[in-house]
Design an enzyme around this catalytic site. Structure first.
Site, short mmCIF file in Angstrom:
data_model
loop_
_atom_site.label_atom_id
_atom_site.label_comp_id
_atom_site.label_asym_id
_atom_site.label_seq_id
_atom_site.Cartn_x
_atom_site.Cartn_y
_atom_site.Cartn_z
CE1 TYR A 149 -4.05 -2.02 0.84
CE2 TYR A 149 -2.40 -3.37 1.96
CZ TYR A 149 -3.67 -3.22 1.42
OH TYR A 149 -4.55 -4.26 1.47
CB CYS A 150 2.22 3.81 -1.59
SG CYS A 150 1.96 3.34 -3.25
#
Length: 303
Positions: A9-10
């Site tokens: 995830y970012c």
């Protein structure tokens, strides 16, 4: 071939969602559990005309000057999962699966493109242009894992951020589309997320998908609907809700808390994958203040 990409995830948060005129960037890198990820620094450098650079699998033309970069990378790779350069540009990538199988032929990995974008781009838009130019010239492909007993290949998505704006870039083969972000909170993960808001794209993108019979040319062009596997373009990111609940108070600590959250699935600890490294970057919109980058350098940010 592994059906699922590692669940990384970012995130990015811009004012007014973030505090004190800061852009806050964060990324968790989920990789095979036993892989070592290291934090490395490369100084700015000048290069001789005609020189080459050896990426993970292929050699490409070097540029006259590369920027100083700090990277978090699996130790066997030339490229990086995430990092920042001396100009306050941050880039992270996500492995994605599209309806088009990723190439097993050795080319540029998504992680190579992260490093190349940081070394050659002084703004988020410059890094985007570097990545898509190299993608169109050299293609993407090759094993995402060091284990040579089987080949796991993926397409790439990127979050590219500087003090003023961010770009979400999603790719399938050499084709790509990108959306510009200047406010609010955004999350990208291992599913395509671009829909009809596209601010830049490969010049032949729409002709290509029409030729494949994936889009009739009459309806709105929705990138994730066209390129995703069935039901593969759904909302993916519970961590975004955690940041949005902060109102205008997203800080470095808030981003760290989201990256540590195992209950939401953002912090990964499964039989196959582990969050092997994390980064949080704070980019003041006032250019007189320095950018600050926090790296774990070790697995599992919940610790």
């Amino acid at each position: 071939r592994m059906a699922a990409a590692p669940p990384s995830y970012c995130f990015v948060a811009f004012p007014p969602c973030s505090k004190d005129g800061l852009v806050v960037f964060g990324k968790n890198s989920a990789r095979p559990r036993d892989e070592v990820q290291e934090v490395v620094y490369f100084a700015a450098a000048d290069h001789d005309p005609g020189s080459k650079v050896e990426c993970t699998y292929i050699e490409i033309e070097q540029v006259p000057k590369t920027h100083a970069v700090v990277l978090s990378r699996p130790s066997w790779l030339w490229g990086a999962e995430m990092g920042a350069n001396e100009h306050g540009v941050c880039v992270a990538n996500e492995a994605v699966v599209t309806r088009e199988p990723a190439s097993e032929s050795e080319a540029l990995l998504g992680m190579d493109l992260v490093r190349l974008g940081l070394e050659r781009g002084a703004t988020a838009k410059e890094a985007l242009d570097v990545i898509v130019t190299l993608l169109e010239e050299h293609g993407q492909g090759g094993n995402y894992y060091e284990d040579g007993s089987s080949c796991h290949t993926f397409q790439s998505a990127f979050l590219i951020v500087d003090r003023n704006e961010a770009w979400i870039l999603e790719t399938s083969g050499k084709y790509w589309a990108a959306e510009k972000i200047t406010e609010g909170v955004k999350c990208i993960c291992n599913q395509l997320s671009l829909t009809t808001k596209i601010d830049a794209e490969h010049p032949e993108l729409r002709n290509y998908v029409k030729s494949q019979g994936w889009w009739n040319g009459d309806s709105d062009f929705n990138f994730s609907e066209v390129f995703s596997l069935a039901d593969g373009h759904l909302a993916c990111c519970s961590g975004r809700e955690s940041l949005e609940k902060q109102g205008g108070d997203v800080s470095a600590q808030a981003m760290i808390d989201v990256l540590r959250d195992k209950d939401s699935g953002v912090c990964v600890d499964s039989e196959s994958f582990l969050t092997t490294a994390s980064i949080v970057s704070v980019l003041p919109q006032d250019p007189s203040f320095p950018c600050v980058h926090y790296f774990t350098g070790t697995p599992d940010p919940s610790r």
